[in-house]
Write an enzyme that holds these catalytic residues in place. Sequence first.
Site, PDB file in Angstrom:
ATOM      1  N   ASP A   1      -2.422   6.088  -3.925  1.00  0.00           N
ATOM      2  CA  ASP A   1      -3.791   7.208  -4.599  1.00  0.00           C
ATOM      3  C   ASP A   1      -4.751   7.448  -3.513  1.00  0.00           C
ATOM      4  OD1 ASP A   1      -2.798   6.885  -7.608  1.00  0.00           O
ATOM      5  OD2 ASP A   1      -3.927   5.127  -7.864  1.00  0.00           O
TER       6      ASP A   1
ATOM      7  N   LYS B   1     -11.614   8.637  -9.653  1.00  0.00           N
ATOM      8  CA  LYS B   1     -10.449   9.346 -10.292  1.00  0.00           C
ATOM      9  C   LYS B   1      -9.791   8.911 -11.247  1.00  0.00           C
ATOM     10  CE  LYS B   1      -6.492   6.515  -9.885  1.00  0.00           C
ATOM     11  NZ  LYS B   1      -6.094   6.319 -11.097  1.00  0.00           N
TER      12      LYS B   1
ATOM     13  N   GLY C   1      -9.282   3.944  -9.304  1.00  0.00           N
ATOM     14  CA  GLY C   1      -8.866   4.103  -7.743  1.00  0.00           C
ATOM     15  C   GLY C   1      -9.780   3.712  -6.887  1.00  0.00           C
TER      16      GLY C   1
END
Length: 323
Positions: free
Chosen positions: A162, A17, A126
Amino acid sequence: MASATAIVRCCLQAPAKLNLHLELLNRRSDGYHDLETVMVAIDLCDDVSVQLRDDHERTFHCRWSPHPTGWRWRLGENAQSTAFCLPSNERNLAWKAAESVCQTLGFEEGFAIDITKRIPMGAGLGGASADAAGVLVAFAQLMELDPCSESMMQIAEGLGSDVPFLVAAAAGTMSGCIARGRGEQLQSIAVRKDLHFVLLYPPQPLSTKEVYEHSRVPSDPLGSQSVVDFLCGDLSRPKTAFIHNRLQSPACELEPQVVRCLAALRDAGAMSVALTGSGSTCFGLCRSAMEARRMARQLSCQGLGIAMAVRPFNKRANNNESA
Ligand code: C5P
Protein backbone atom coordinates in the site's frame (compact mmCIF):
# COMPACT_ATOMS: atom_id res chain seq x y z
CA MET A 1 25.33 11.87 -2.94
CA ALA A 2 22.21 14.05 -2.67
CA SER A 3 22.70 17.02 -0.34
CA ALA A 4 20.17 18.53 2.06
CA THR A 5 18.61 21.83 1.01
CA ALA A 6 17.56 24.94 2.91
CA ILE A 7 14.49 23.19 4.34
CA VAL A 8 15.57 21.71 7.68
CA ARG A 9 12.26 20.38 8.92
CA CYS A 10 9.33 18.94 6.98
CA CYS A 11 5.98 18.35 8.71
CA LEU A 12 3.16 16.75 6.78
CA GLN A 13 -0.07 14.82 7.07
CA ALA A 14 0.05 11.13 6.14
CA PRO A 15 -3.49 10.01 5.21
CA ALA A 16 -5.14 6.63 5.76
CA LYS A 17 -6.91 4.82 2.89
CA LEU A 18 -10.17 3.01 2.29
CA ASN A 19 -10.54 0.15 -0.20
CA LEU A 20 -13.80 0.63 -2.09
CA HIS A 21 -13.17 -2.48 -4.15
CA LEU A 22 -10.77 -5.36 -3.52
CA GLU A 23 -10.75 -8.45 -5.70
CA LEU A 24 -8.22 -11.29 -5.64
CA LEU A 25 -7.05 -12.50 -9.05
CA ASN A 26 -4.32 -15.02 -8.35
CA ARG A 27 -2.30 -16.55 -5.49
CA ARG A 28 1.40 -16.03 -6.32
CA SER A 29 4.36 -18.22 -5.52
CA ASP A 30 6.04 -15.39 -3.51
CA GLY A 31 3.29 -15.48 -0.86
CA TYR A 32 1.40 -12.48 -2.27
CA HIS A 33 -1.81 -12.19 -4.30
CA ASP A 34 -2.34 -10.38 -7.57
CA LEU A 35 -5.33 -8.17 -7.03
CA GLU A 36 -7.37 -5.28 -8.31
CA THR A 37 -8.27 -2.70 -5.69
CA VAL A 38 -9.70 0.82 -5.67
CA MET A 39 -8.29 3.04 -2.93
CA VAL A 40 -9.27 6.50 -1.73
CA ALA A 41 -7.13 8.58 0.67
CA ILE A 42 -9.19 9.91 3.60
CA ASP A 43 -8.84 12.77 6.06
CA LEU A 44 -7.88 10.52 8.98
CA CYS A 45 -4.15 11.32 9.15
CA ASP A 46 -1.00 10.73 11.16
CA ASP A 47 1.38 13.71 11.54
CA VAL A 48 4.91 13.04 10.33
CA SER A 49 7.85 15.36 10.98
CA VAL A 50 11.43 14.84 9.81
CA GLN A 51 14.03 17.33 11.05
CA LEU A 52 17.67 17.39 9.98
CA ARG A 53 20.25 17.40 12.80
CA ASP A 54 23.80 18.75 12.81
CA ASP A 55 25.15 16.15 15.24
CA HIS A 56 24.72 12.96 13.13
CA GLU A 57 22.30 11.53 15.73
CA ARG A 58 19.30 9.63 14.35
CA THR A 59 16.20 9.56 16.57
CA PHE A 60 12.67 8.19 16.21
CA HIS A 61 9.64 9.02 18.36
CA CYS A 62 6.15 7.75 17.83
CA ARG A 63 3.17 8.48 20.10
CA TRP A 64 -0.59 7.94 20.01
CA SER A 65 -3.14 10.72 19.89
CA PRO A 66 -5.14 10.34 21.99
CA HIS A 67 -2.95 8.49 24.52
CA PRO A 68 -3.64 4.67 24.56
CA THR A 69 -5.61 5.18 27.80
CA GLY A 70 -8.00 7.38 25.80
CA TRP A 71 -8.25 4.84 22.99
CA ARG A 72 -8.97 2.03 25.48
CA TRP A 73 -11.60 4.16 27.16
CA ARG A 74 -13.26 4.76 23.78
CA LEU A 75 -12.94 1.11 22.71
CA GLY A 76 -14.16 -0.36 25.98
CA GLU A 77 -12.88 -3.23 28.08
CA ASN A 78 -12.56 -5.57 25.06
CA ALA A 79 -9.74 -3.50 23.54
CA GLN A 80 -6.76 -5.73 22.83
CA SER A 81 -3.67 -4.24 24.41
CA THR A 82 -1.63 -5.28 21.34
CA ALA A 83 -3.55 -2.74 19.26
CA PHE A 84 -1.46 0.07 20.80
CA CYS A 85 1.94 -1.63 21.14
CA LEU A 86 4.00 0.33 18.66
CA PRO A 87 6.75 -1.82 17.12
CA SER A 88 10.30 -1.06 18.29
CA ASN A 89 12.30 1.32 16.08
CA GLU A 90 13.97 -1.42 14.02
CA ARG A 91 10.64 -3.15 13.31
CA ASN A 92 8.71 0.06 12.67
CA LEU A 93 7.96 0.50 8.96
CA ALA A 94 8.51 4.27 9.18
CA TRP A 95 12.03 3.74 10.55
CA LYS A 96 12.69 1.14 7.83
CA ALA A 97 11.53 3.75 5.30
CA ALA A 98 14.10 6.23 6.66
CA GLU A 99 16.87 3.63 6.52
CA SER A 100 15.99 2.61 2.94
CA VAL A 101 15.81 6.17 1.66
CA CYS A 102 19.12 7.17 3.33
CA GLN A 103 20.85 4.08 1.98
CA THR A 104 19.52 4.56 -1.56
CA LEU A 105 20.34 8.28 -1.67
CA GLY A 106 23.64 8.02 0.21
CA PHE A 107 22.38 10.41 2.89
CA GLU A 108 24.66 10.27 5.94
CA GLU A 109 23.43 13.17 8.10
CA GLY A 110 21.50 12.96 11.36
CA PHE A 111 17.73 13.42 11.63
CA ALA A 112 14.84 13.30 14.08
CA ILE A 113 11.59 11.61 13.10
CA ASP A 114 8.45 12.38 15.13
CA ILE A 115 5.13 10.71 14.41
CA THR A 116 1.77 11.37 16.02
CA LYS A 117 -0.50 8.41 15.35
CA ARG A 118 -4.26 8.68 14.94
CA ILE A 119 -4.77 5.85 12.44
CA PRO A 120 -5.46 2.64 14.39
CA MET A 121 -3.29 -0.46 13.81
CA GLY A 122 -4.51 -3.79 12.42
CA ALA A 123 -7.42 -1.83 11.03
CA GLY A 124 -7.08 -2.13 7.23
CA LEU A 125 -6.62 1.64 7.02
CA GLY A 126 -2.94 1.47 6.03
CA GLY A 127 -1.66 3.09 9.24
CA ALA A 128 1.91 1.73 9.24
CA SER A 129 2.15 2.19 5.46
CA ALA A 130 0.96 5.82 5.81
CA ASP A 131 3.76 6.59 8.29
CA ALA A 132 6.37 4.99 6.01
CA ALA A 133 4.94 6.97 3.07
CA GLY A 134 5.03 10.20 5.11
CA VAL A 135 8.70 9.64 5.98
CA LEU A 136 9.57 9.04 2.29
CA VAL A 137 7.75 12.19 1.17
CA ALA A 138 9.39 14.26 3.94
CA PHE A 139 12.90 13.07 2.98
CA ALA A 140 12.16 13.76 -0.69
CA GLN A 141 11.16 17.32 0.18
CA LEU A 142 14.19 17.89 2.41
CA MET A 143 16.38 16.84 -0.52
CA GLU A 144 14.30 18.61 -3.17
CA LEU A 145 13.47 15.36 -4.94
CA ASP A 146 10.23 14.24 -6.55
CA PRO A 147 8.57 11.91 -4.00
CA CYS A 148 6.83 10.05 -6.84
CA SER A 149 9.98 9.46 -8.93
CA GLU A 150 10.68 5.90 -10.05
CA SER A 151 13.43 5.41 -7.45
CA MET A 152 11.25 6.66 -4.57
CA MET A 153 8.37 4.44 -5.74
CA GLN A 154 10.74 1.48 -5.84
CA ILE A 155 11.67 2.12 -2.20
CA ALA A 156 7.96 2.46 -1.37
CA GLU A 157 7.13 -0.84 -3.09
CA GLY A 158 9.86 -2.62 -1.12
CA LEU A 159 8.27 -1.44 2.14
CA GLY A 160 4.74 -2.70 1.49
CA SER A 161 1.99 -3.10 -1.10
CA ASP A 162 0.00 0.00 0.00
CA VAL A 163 2.98 2.32 0.42
CA PRO A 164 3.26 3.56 -3.24
CA PHE A 165 -0.35 4.85 -3.25
CA LEU A 166 0.05 6.44 0.18
CA VAL A 167 3.24 8.21 -1.00
CA ALA A 168 1.30 9.67 -3.94
CA ALA A 169 -1.58 10.60 -1.60
CA ALA A 170 0.68 12.26 1.04
CA ALA A 171 2.49 14.13 -1.76
CA GLY A 172 -0.89 15.37 -3.02
CA THR A 173 -0.54 13.89 -6.51
CA MET A 174 -3.31 11.24 -6.20
CA SER A 175 -6.64 11.32 -4.39
CA GLY A 176 -7.58 7.81 -5.46
CA CYS A 177 -6.34 4.97 -7.63
CA ILE A 178 -6.97 1.58 -9.15
CA ALA A 179 -4.06 -0.57 -7.94
CA ARG A 180 -3.02 -3.83 -9.56
CA GLY A 181 -0.19 -6.34 -9.22
CA ARG A 182 0.18 -6.81 -5.48
CA GLY A 183 -1.04 -3.22 -5.06
CA GLU A 184 1.96 -1.31 -6.38
CA GLN A 185 0.88 -0.69 -10.01
CA LEU A 186 -1.13 2.52 -9.81
CA GLN A 187 -3.64 4.13 -12.13
CA SER A 188 -4.74 7.51 -10.77
CA ILE A 189 -8.44 8.34 -10.55
CA ALA A 190 -9.82 11.80 -9.71
CA VAL A 191 -12.10 11.16 -6.77
CA ARG A 192 -15.14 13.43 -6.36
CA LYS A 193 -15.00 15.65 -3.29
CA ASP A 194 -18.61 15.11 -2.15
CA LEU A 195 -18.01 11.66 -0.66
CA HIS A 196 -18.84 10.95 2.98
CA PHE A 197 -18.05 7.81 4.93
CA VAL A 198 -18.59 6.55 8.42
CA LEU A 199 -15.89 4.24 9.85
CA LEU A 200 -16.41 1.69 12.60
CA TYR A 201 -13.21 0.35 14.15
CA PRO A 202 -13.79 -2.55 16.57
CA PRO A 203 -11.44 -3.27 19.51
CA GLN A 204 -10.11 -6.43 17.81
CA PRO A 205 -7.32 -5.80 15.25
CA LEU A 206 -6.77 -8.34 12.43
CA SER A 207 -3.49 -9.61 10.95
CA THR A 208 -3.23 -8.87 7.22
CA LYS A 209 -1.22 -12.03 6.61
CA GLU A 210 -3.74 -14.22 8.44
CA VAL A 211 -6.74 -12.76 6.59
CA TYR A 212 -5.04 -13.29 3.20
CA GLU A 213 -4.14 -16.85 4.23
CA HIS A 214 -7.82 -17.59 4.90
CA SER A 215 -8.99 -16.03 1.62
CA ARG A 216 -10.13 -17.79 -1.55
CA VAL A 217 -9.36 -16.62 -5.11
CA PRO A 218 -12.66 -16.63 -7.08
CA SER A 219 -12.95 -18.28 -10.49
CA ASP A 220 -15.10 -15.36 -11.69
CA PRO A 221 -13.51 -12.13 -10.37
CA LEU A 222 -15.63 -9.01 -9.96
CA GLY A 223 -14.54 -5.88 -11.84
CA SER A 224 -14.21 -2.40 -10.34
CA GLN A 225 -15.86 -0.35 -13.12
CA SER A 226 -19.10 0.54 -11.31
CA VAL A 227 -17.30 1.82 -8.22
CA VAL A 228 -14.80 3.77 -10.35
CA ASP A 229 -17.68 5.37 -12.32
CA PHE A 230 -19.30 6.37 -9.05
CA LEU A 231 -16.10 7.76 -7.50
CA CYS A 232 -15.32 9.78 -10.61
CA GLY A 233 -18.83 11.27 -10.62
CA ASP A 234 -20.31 9.43 -13.62
CA LEU A 235 -22.97 7.71 -11.49
CA SER A 236 -25.11 9.73 -9.11
CA ARG A 237 -26.47 6.72 -7.23
CA PRO A 238 -24.57 3.50 -6.63
CA LYS A 239 -26.23 0.12 -7.06
CA THR A 240 -27.05 -1.69 -3.84
CA ALA A 241 -24.04 -3.28 -2.13
CA PHE A 242 -21.68 -2.04 -4.85
CA ILE A 243 -18.63 -1.83 -2.55
CA HIS A 244 -16.94 -5.22 -2.73
CA ASN A 245 -14.09 -6.70 -0.72
CA ARG A 246 -13.04 -10.33 -1.26
CA LEU A 247 -11.26 -10.29 2.14
CA GLN A 248 -14.53 -9.62 3.96
CA SER A 249 -15.57 -13.29 4.25
CA PRO A 250 -12.28 -14.51 5.76
CA ALA A 251 -12.22 -11.48 8.11
CA CYS A 252 -15.78 -12.29 9.26
CA GLU A 253 -14.78 -15.92 9.85
CA LEU A 254 -11.74 -14.89 11.89
CA GLU A 255 -13.46 -12.15 13.89
CA PRO A 256 -17.23 -12.26 14.53
CA GLN A 257 -17.17 -8.64 15.70
CA VAL A 258 -16.67 -7.67 12.03
CA VAL A 259 -20.05 -9.28 11.21
CA ARG A 260 -21.69 -7.20 13.98
CA CYS A 261 -20.05 -3.99 12.76
CA LEU A 262 -21.22 -4.53 9.17
CA ALA A 263 -24.77 -5.25 10.37
CA ALA A 264 -24.75 -2.11 12.58
CA LEU A 265 -23.63 0.07 9.64
CA ARG A 266 -26.40 -1.39 7.45
CA ASP A 267 -28.99 -0.87 10.21
CA ALA A 268 -27.81 2.73 10.64
CA GLY A 269 -28.81 3.31 6.99
CA ALA A 270 -25.46 3.45 5.11
CA MET A 271 -25.90 3.20 1.30
CA SER A 272 -23.28 0.47 0.94
CA VAL A 273 -21.05 -1.14 3.59
CA ALA A 274 -17.86 -3.21 3.54
CA LEU A 275 -14.61 -4.05 5.26
CA THR A 276 -11.57 -1.95 4.29
CA GLY A 277 -8.42 -3.86 3.30
CA SER A 278 -7.93 -6.87 5.55
CA GLY A 279 -9.90 -5.19 8.37
CA SER A 280 -10.92 -4.94 11.05
CA THR A 281 -12.38 -1.51 10.23
CA CYS A 282 -15.76 -1.55 8.49
CA PHE A 283 -17.20 1.48 6.74
CA GLY A 284 -20.35 2.76 5.14
CA LEU A 285 -20.99 5.20 2.32
CA CYS A 286 -23.26 8.07 3.44
CA ARG A 287 -25.40 10.57 1.54
CA SER A 288 -24.08 13.72 3.25
CA ALA A 289 -21.65 15.00 5.90
CA MET A 290 -24.57 15.45 8.27
CA GLU A 291 -25.68 11.84 7.78
CA ALA A 292 -22.11 10.56 8.31
CA ARG A 293 -21.83 12.53 11.57
CA ARG A 294 -25.25 11.36 12.75
CA MET A 295 -24.35 7.72 12.05
CA ALA A 296 -20.98 8.12 13.81
CA ARG A 297 -22.77 9.45 16.93
CA GLN A 298 -25.38 6.68 16.80
CA LEU A 299 -22.79 3.90 16.26
CA SER A 300 -20.51 5.26 19.02
CA CYS A 301 -23.26 4.54 21.55
CA GLN A 302 -23.58 0.86 20.56
CA GLY A 303 -20.35 -0.35 22.18
CA LEU A 304 -19.03 -2.01 19.00
CA GLY A 305 -15.99 0.21 18.54
CA ILE A 306 -14.89 3.71 17.60
CA ALA A 307 -17.03 5.38 14.95
CA MET A 308 -16.03 8.49 13.00
CA ALA A 309 -17.13 10.46 9.95
CA VAL A 310 -14.46 10.94 7.26
CA ARG A 311 -14.12 12.50 3.79
CA PRO A 312 -11.57 12.21 0.98
CA PHE A 313 -8.17 13.65 1.95
CA ASN A 314 -7.60 17.24 0.91
CA LYS A 315 -3.89 18.02 1.09
CA ARG A 316 -2.93 21.13 3.06
CA ALA A 317 0.34 22.95 2.48
CA ASN A 318 3.20 21.35 4.45
CA ASN A 319 4.38 23.12 7.56
CA ASN A 320 8.09 23.27 6.68
CA GLU A 321 10.91 25.15 8.43
CA SER A 322 13.89 26.56 6.59
CA ALA A 323 17.38 27.21 7.92
O1 C5P B 1 2.73 -5.85 1.42
P1 C5P B 1 2.43 -6.01 2.86
O2 C5P B 1 3.67 -6.17 3.69
O3 C5P B 1 1.53 -4.95 3.40
O4 C5P B 1 1.63 -7.39 2.99
C1 C5P B 1 1.42 -8.05 4.21
C2 C5P B 1 0.95 -9.48 3.94
O5 C5P B 1 -0.33 -9.47 3.30
C3 C5P B 1 1.86 -10.24 2.99
O6 C5P B 1 2.90 -10.87 3.68
C4 C5P B 1 0.91 -11.24 2.36
O7 C5P B 1 0.72 -12.35 3.22
C5 C5P B 1 -0.42 -10.47 2.30
N1 C5P B 1 -0.64 -9.85 0.98
C6 C5P B 1 -1.00 -10.66 -0.10
N2 C5P B 1 -1.20 -10.07 -1.32
C7 C5P B 1 -1.11 -8.74 -1.49
C8 C5P B 1 -0.77 -7.90 -0.39
C9 C5P B 1 -0.55 -8.51 0.84
O8 C5P B 1 -1.11 -11.88 0.03
N3 C5P B 1 -1.34 -8.20 -2.69
